[in-house]
Design a protein around this motif. Sequence first.
Motif, PDB file in Angstrom:
ATOM      1  N   ILE A 181      -0.323  -5.249   5.028  1.00  0.00           N
ATOM      2  CA  ILE A 181       0.927  -5.676   5.743  1.00  0.00           C
ATOM      3  C   ILE A 181       1.829  -4.259   5.387  1.00  0.00           C
ATOM      4  O   ILE A 181       1.756  -4.007   4.309  1.00  0.00           O
ATOM      5  CB  ILE A 181       1.764  -6.840   5.153  1.00  0.00           C
ATOM      6  N   HIS A 182       2.283  -3.783   6.486  1.00  0.00           N
ATOM      7  CA  HIS A 182       3.145  -2.497   6.301  1.00  0.00           C
ATOM      8  C   HIS A 182       4.301  -2.681   7.088  1.00  0.00           C
ATOM      9  O   HIS A 182       4.650  -3.667   8.038  1.00  0.00           O
ATOM     10  CB  HIS A 182       2.235  -1.426   7.097  1.00  0.00           C
ATOM     11  N   SER A 183       4.973  -1.716   6.840  1.00  0.00           N
ATOM     12  CA  SER A 183       6.319  -1.443   7.810  1.00  0.00           C
ATOM     13  C   SER A 183       6.444  -0.048   8.306  1.00  0.00           C
ATOM     14  O   SER A 183       5.551   0.795   7.602  1.00  0.00           O
ATOM     15  CB  SER A 183       7.600  -1.933   7.298  1.00  0.00           C
ATOM     16  N   MET A 184       7.663   0.240   9.092  1.00  0.00           N
ATOM     17  CA  MET A 184       7.563   1.479   9.708  1.00  0.00           C
ATOM     18  C   MET A 184       8.756   2.756   9.407  1.00  0.00           C
ATOM     19  O   MET A 184       9.616   2.187   8.990  1.00  0.00           O
ATOM     20  CB  MET A 184       7.495   1.244  11.377  1.00  0.00           C
ATOM     21  N   ILE A 224       0.750  -1.085   0.075  1.00  0.00           N
ATOM     22  CA  ILE A 224      -0.013   0.124  -0.025  1.00  0.00           C
ATOM     23  C   ILE A 224       0.845   1.225   0.055  1.00  0.00           C
ATOM     24  O   ILE A 224       0.511   2.121  -0.584  1.00  0.00           O
ATOM     25  CB  ILE A 224      -1.012  -0.085   1.224  1.00  0.00           C
ATOM     26  N   HIS A 225       1.983   1.053   0.666  1.00  0.00           N
ATOM     27  CA  HIS A 225       2.986   2.065   0.507  1.00  0.00           C
ATOM     28  C   HIS A 225       4.295   1.292  -0.163  1.00  0.00           C
ATOM     29  O   HIS A 225       4.442   0.390   0.175  1.00  0.00           O
ATOM     30  CB  HIS A 225       3.516   2.652   2.168  1.00  0.00           C
ATOM     31  N   GLY A 226       4.592   2.354  -1.253  1.00  0.00           N
ATOM     32  CA  GLY A 226       5.720   1.714  -1.978  1.00  0.00           C
ATOM     33  C   GLY A 226       7.160   1.367  -1.539  1.00  0.00           C
ATOM     34  O   GLY A 226       7.833   0.396  -2.144  1.00  0.00           O
ATOM     35  N   ASN A 227       7.456   1.843  -0.345  1.00  0.00           N
ATOM     36  CA  ASN A 227       8.640   1.517   0.204  1.00  0.00           C
ATOM     37  C   ASN A 227       8.721   0.510   1.319  1.00  0.00           C
ATOM     38  O   ASN A 227       9.623   0.220   2.185  1.00  0.00           O
ATOM     39  CB  ASN A 227       9.394   3.010   0.803  1.00  0.00           C
ATOM     40  N   GLU A 228       7.459  -0.132   1.471  1.00  0.00           N
ATOM     41  CA  GLU A 228       7.100  -0.953   2.649  1.00  0.00           C
ATOM     42  C   GLU A 228       7.100  -2.556   2.079  1.00  0.00           C
ATOM     43  O   GLU A 228       6.305  -3.095   1.647  1.00  0.00           O
ATOM     44  CB  GLU A 228       5.855  -0.729   3.179  1.00  0.00           C
ATOM     45  N   ILE A 229       8.452  -3.174   1.997  1.00  0.00           N
ATOM     46  CA  ILE A 229       8.591  -4.455   1.012  1.00  0.00           C
ATOM     47  C   ILE A 229       8.446  -5.630   1.815  1.00  0.00           C
ATOM     48  O   ILE A 229       8.700  -6.555   0.990  1.00  0.00           O
ATOM     49  CB  ILE A 229       9.901  -4.066   0.153  1.00  0.00           C
ATOM     50  N   ALA A 282       9.225   6.749  -1.806  1.00  0.00           N
ATOM     51  CA  ALA A 282       8.799   5.963  -2.549  1.00  0.00           C
ATOM     52  C   ALA A 282       7.428   5.599  -1.941  1.00  0.00           C
ATOM     53  O   ALA A 282       6.950   4.633  -2.181  1.00  0.00           O
ATOM     54  CB  ALA A 282       9.505   4.898  -2.956  1.00  0.00           C
ATOM     55  N   ARG A 283       6.984   6.105  -0.809  1.00  0.00           N
ATOM     56  CA  ARG A 283       5.968   5.909   0.085  1.00  0.00           C
ATOM     57  C   ARG A 283       4.712   5.912  -0.905  1.00  0.00           C
ATOM     58  O   ARG A 283       3.876   5.229  -0.877  1.00  0.00           O
ATOM     59  CB  ARG A 283       5.623   6.870   1.166  1.00  0.00           C
ATOM     60  N   PHE A 284       4.548   7.016  -1.920  1.00  0.00           N
ATOM     61  CA  PHE A 284       3.423   7.190  -2.647  1.00  0.00           C
ATOM     62  C   PHE A 284       3.952   8.086  -4.009  1.00  0.00           C
ATOM     63  O   PHE A 284       4.837   8.629  -3.733  1.00  0.00           O
ATOM     64  CB  PHE A 284       1.994   7.786  -2.043  1.00  0.00           C
TER      65      PHE A 284
HETATM   66 ZN   LIG Z   1       2.470   1.879   5.588  1.00  0.00          ZN
END
Ligand SMILES: [Zn+2]
Length: 320
Positions: free
Chosen positions: A133-136, A43-48, A90-92
């Motif tokens: 699924i996300h990261s921080m 959902i956020h491009g940098n959360e791989i 790259a978040r969005f």
């Molecule tokens: Zn996120």
Amino acid sequence: MSTGFEIAVPDLSAERLGNTDTPGVWAFDSGTAGPTLLITALIHGNEICGAWALKELLAAGLRPKKGQLVLAFCNLAAFDTLDVAAHDAARFVDEDMNRVWSSAKLDQPVTQERRRALELRKWVAAADWLLDIHSMHEPSPPLMMTGLLKRNVELAKRLGVPQHVIMDAGHKDGTRMRDFAQFGDPQSQALALLIECGYHGDPSSVDTARNVVAHFLLESGIVDADDLPGHWMLAQKGPQTVLQVTAPVVAMSESLTFSEPYQGMECIAHAGTQIGQDNDKPIVTPYDNCVLVMPSLRQLKVGVTVMRFAHELPADPERQ
Ligand SMILES: [Zn+2]
């Protein structure tokens, strides 16, 4: 504190095709009655970390025994811009894709993220269970974000991972996918969880993503334990704590600063302790034993949530 980005960027050239009429979406129907599970990454491009988990699930050939399993790589346009040396960018592409999930915004598809959300909408609307699924932005223990509905808190407790469960109301600047439509409806039975797996570049975020996906799949009953890759389930580390977010700290200015380099989950003993300032006004904790959830200034802009205040709930809020 490591802020290095230690995870390789996954090659998604095969995964981005999907096996449905929506690019990046894979659907597997068992042909037998059961819940439809949607597991989403990027959902956020940098959360791989989630992209790695879904890529590995596809490679493992996992298929549901009942119901349907849908896997979605969400913001591929933002992911395509990912440069690990400047990963925040790259978040969005145009706007945060986890703030666009309302009819009012989706009816005005003026950004890349709203157009992509419109493509994904039918899959979101059809899901009975969602794991997003996300990261921080900063190093932090993993956090399960349940929203405020009790049914999702109960699901987080049944999963038993991760250790910290956070009940929060979302964001002032827009609705998250996990709160969209049936997922935010108190009358619905639809279940939704959002897992924050730790820092974006930390290899442990991939372990957390695999572990939570495995527990989520197993709890739904659409797969058996034997179907899951053997190393995915990790031993539980201690009992869970449930924290309720009582208020977000929303930036009033771009001069907001914190008093300490908080990493998250700090418990501040005394009410009225100054933990930062914004526009020269002190930011203070509102009550004793206030826990600081996900402090970060990396996306600092007026209106952005830079931290949340939370307090621990008793182990079983039902009995209160
Ligand atoms: Zn996120």
